[in-house]
Design a protein around this motif. Structure first.
Motif: not given
Lengths: 139, 139, 139
Positions: A89, A111-112, A115-116, A118, A120, C75
């Protein structure tokens, strides 16, 4: 020739629907997934594409979207299920790597969005690619 | 390798701005125009790009927009002035060829856009290409 | 300015997240929807964008996808709900017009997608646009 295009998926042409200006090309990837590419009619002629042609489907990372939910009723033809294998990121953008059957796909998303959703390592996702964003290479 | 990507413009890298996930690469085309490509940081590293690298900028036809008027105050970085050399129209889409300094560019735009802009052979236009739509190839 | 880009939505910048190479710009459209554009950092500087700037968001028709189902865990940042106002189908591709709050959006999608989704005048859809596909114009 070395390409900046991160996503290169090999397969075989299974069908072509030619229009006047554009054509849609269907490909069966070696990973088993089906892919549709919308390219110019001229490109199909120049590359001599026909059912059975071996091709690589090329997709720029910025053209790959990711979904963590169900994808139904969506015009986006290409959907590659997989698992996130890494996230890098920056401040504005992020690069997400996804392992799919037969290869790996990189998605450059905001990047948003990371995050939204989640996202990983280990997250199950579906990589979504609009047909107009798929280019083809022969040999 | 033969590519379906219609637009391939040769030039030299003049500068790179690396971010964490993405990087912008500036190129001086042999036609004299400047071009910016936004690619993944990883691609810049893999291709070993640096100022002076010889590259080809690759742009899918569906990513090229056309303007018949002046283009000011626009975020789209890449603007190649030229003249329409041919139009092939289908029902929904059209393929427009534009001669630019140092080469030719193909734009796949809607048939409606061709009609609205009154595009025909000889029309002066500017080909517009968002940086995120430019891929790079070396040697 | 006369552009081939079909989709031009006016609004006001509400926030900017600058990265090294790229930046994300958030816009509140006059139709009330929020939009995110991922453009080069350089474009933000050149256009002098800041919170409060009046802009037009430009999106090429080939970059617009459509959904008839729920869009969760996706996304893709930009989602404009609306209703299909017309479909023009060629052999390979189709052009679909969608009325949204404050304007109209054109999507160039495959003819197969139109058939699979059963799109026709009156169909409720959500227009989906990846942030990297949104360009900005000032004035």
């Amino acid at each position: 020739m070395t390409l900046s295009i991160r996503n290169q998926l090999s397969g075989t042409v299974t069908g072509i629907t030619p229009g006047e200006a554009m054509a849609t090309v269907r490909i069966r990837l070696y990973g088993g997934q089906d892919l549709t590419a919308a390219v110019t009619r001229e490109a199909v002629d120049d590359l001599g594409l026909a059912a059975g042609s071996a091709v690589r489907a090329l997709v720029k990372s910025t053209e790959v979207a990711l979904s963590t939910g169900p994808v139904e009723g969506l015009s986006i033809r290409n959907r590659l299920p997989g698992t996130v294998t890494g996230v890098t990121a920056g401040e504005a953008m992020a690069s997400v790597k996804v392992g799919v059957d037969g290869g790996e796909v990189t998605a450059a998303i905001t990047r948003d969005a990371v995050a939204d959703l989640g996202l990983e390592t280990g997250s199950p996702v579906v990589a979504l690619i609009k047909s107009t964003e798929v280019s083809l290479a022969t040999a």
